[in-house]
Design an enzyme around this catalytic site. Structure first.
Site, PDB file in Angstrom:
ATOM      1  N   SER A 163       0.848  -1.194   0.000  1.00 17.93           N
ATOM      2  CA  SER A 163       0.000   0.000   0.000  1.00 17.93           C
ATOM      3  C   SER A 163       0.879   1.238   0.000  1.00 17.93           C
ATOM      4  O   SER A 163       2.062   1.189   0.360  1.00 17.93           O
ATOM      5  CB  SER A 163      -0.887   0.002   1.247  1.00 17.93           C
ATOM      6  OG  SER A 163      -1.473   1.271   1.480  1.00 17.93           O
ATOM      7  N   TYR A 176      -3.304  -0.425   9.695  1.00 22.00           N
ATOM      8  CA  TYR A 176      -3.224  -0.821   8.287  1.00 22.00           C
ATOM      9  C   TYR A 176      -1.888  -0.391   7.692  1.00 22.00           C
ATOM     10  O   TYR A 176      -1.213  -1.176   7.005  1.00 22.00           O
ATOM     11  CB  TYR A 176      -4.380  -0.196   7.516  1.00 22.00           C
ATOM     12  CG  TYR A 176      -4.393  -0.520   6.043  1.00 22.00           C
ATOM     13  CD1 TYR A 176      -4.841  -1.758   5.591  1.00 22.00           C
ATOM     14  CD2 TYR A 176      -3.959   0.410   5.101  1.00 22.00           C
ATOM     15  CE1 TYR A 176      -4.857  -2.063   4.232  1.00 22.00           C
ATOM     16  CE2 TYR A 176      -3.976   0.113   3.745  1.00 22.00           C
ATOM     17  CZ  TYR A 176      -4.427  -1.113   3.319  1.00 22.00           C
ATOM     18  OH  TYR A 176      -4.435  -1.413   1.984  1.00 22.00           O
TER      19      TYR A 176
END
Length: 279
Positions: A163, A176
């Site tokens: 990510s 996350y």
């Protein structure tokens, strides 16, 4: 689905965890179009059936397999089912993962928190742990279980999903971002560990993509962007959200002979988001 280009994966077997999700389903369909036999993994086999049906309708071969990426016995059973049917595994795409809503901290900074509002100090760390497990362990454990079948296989490849938050932490989702940073780190470690076994290990780091799942977070009911959406666009040099299908080219490149000397790479596909300093 229109592929940006095609590679020949005929006779190869691909396993896609999270294969019934948006990215996993899209990748599964793309692999099927390129000739791979695709095992679409999900917590329930029936969740992968629409993806399998699409692949078969397009002339490909696929099966839906039940597997929990955090359960070793479940993954072992899935591996046995795939090997019993096709006899080998060439490609593993670790798509299972994502943000856990209950782990979100609803402010960019502590000073934005109103009295009584959830903040970092009141966050339940069990929710953060769930997020870390889903993304990191949900990548490491399938790699451990399926990786042994990839050793010395033709075109042996493992593709992970990182990510932008792995490059620079995103506000509101510390668990996350930390998990995806760990996935990137593990990608480099695994690339080194498996380099002489014939397995290449790389990752894709998606940018911001407009999907039905996140539409309500980024746009108001009248279609105008939320303040967070405006920050995203302003921080993306290309000035727009990506289309999920923009990720397919990166996947196919990393699986193709064109990248045969590429391993340990985390490839951003983000419209320049990770390159922009904000100035």
């Amino acid at each position: 689905m229109n592929l940006p280009f095609s590679i020949d994966l005929s006779g190869q077997v691909a396993v896609v965890t999270g294969g019934s999700g948006v990215i996993g389903g899209m990748f599964s369909r793309a692999l099927g179009k390129c000739g791979a036999k695709v095992a679409v993994l999900g917590r329930k086999a029936e969740n992968g059936k629409p993806v399998v049906d699409d692949i078969i309708a397009g002339g490909g071969e696929a099966i839906a397999v039940a597997a929990n990426v955090l359960d070793k016995e479940s993954l072992e059973a899935a591996k046995k089912e795939i090997l019993d049917k096709w006899g080998k595994i060439n490609i593993l795409v670790n798509c299972a993962g994502g943000a856990v809503k209950s782990a979100e901290i609803p402010q960019d900074q502590f000073c934005d928190a109103e009295e009584g509002m959830l903040n970092f100090f009141t966050t339940d760390m069990e929710n953060i742990k769930r997020e870390l497990d889903l993304n990191l362990m949900g990548t490491m454990l399938p790699t451990q279980i399926f990786g042994s079948a990839l050793v010395n296989s033709e075109n042996a490849n493992i593709i992970n999903i990182s990510s932008m938050g792995a490059f620079s932490p995103l506000t509101r989702i510390p668990g996350y971002s930390a998990a995806k940073a760990a996935v990137s780190n593990f990608t480099g470690w695994a690339a080194t560990y498996f380099a002489k076994s014939g397995i290449r290990v790389n990752a894709i780091a998606p940018g911001f993509f407009q999907t039905t799942q996140n539409h309500a977070l980024h746009f108001n009911p009248d279609g105008t962007p939320t303040p967070r959406s405006k920050k995203i666009i302003d921080s993306t040099p290309m000035g727009k959200y990506g289309d999920p299908e923009n990720l397919i080219g990166g996947l196919l490149y990393l699986l193709s002979p064109a990248s045969s000397f590429v391993t340990g790479v985390v490839l951003p596909i983000d419209g320049g988001f990770t390159s922009y300093s904000g100035v």
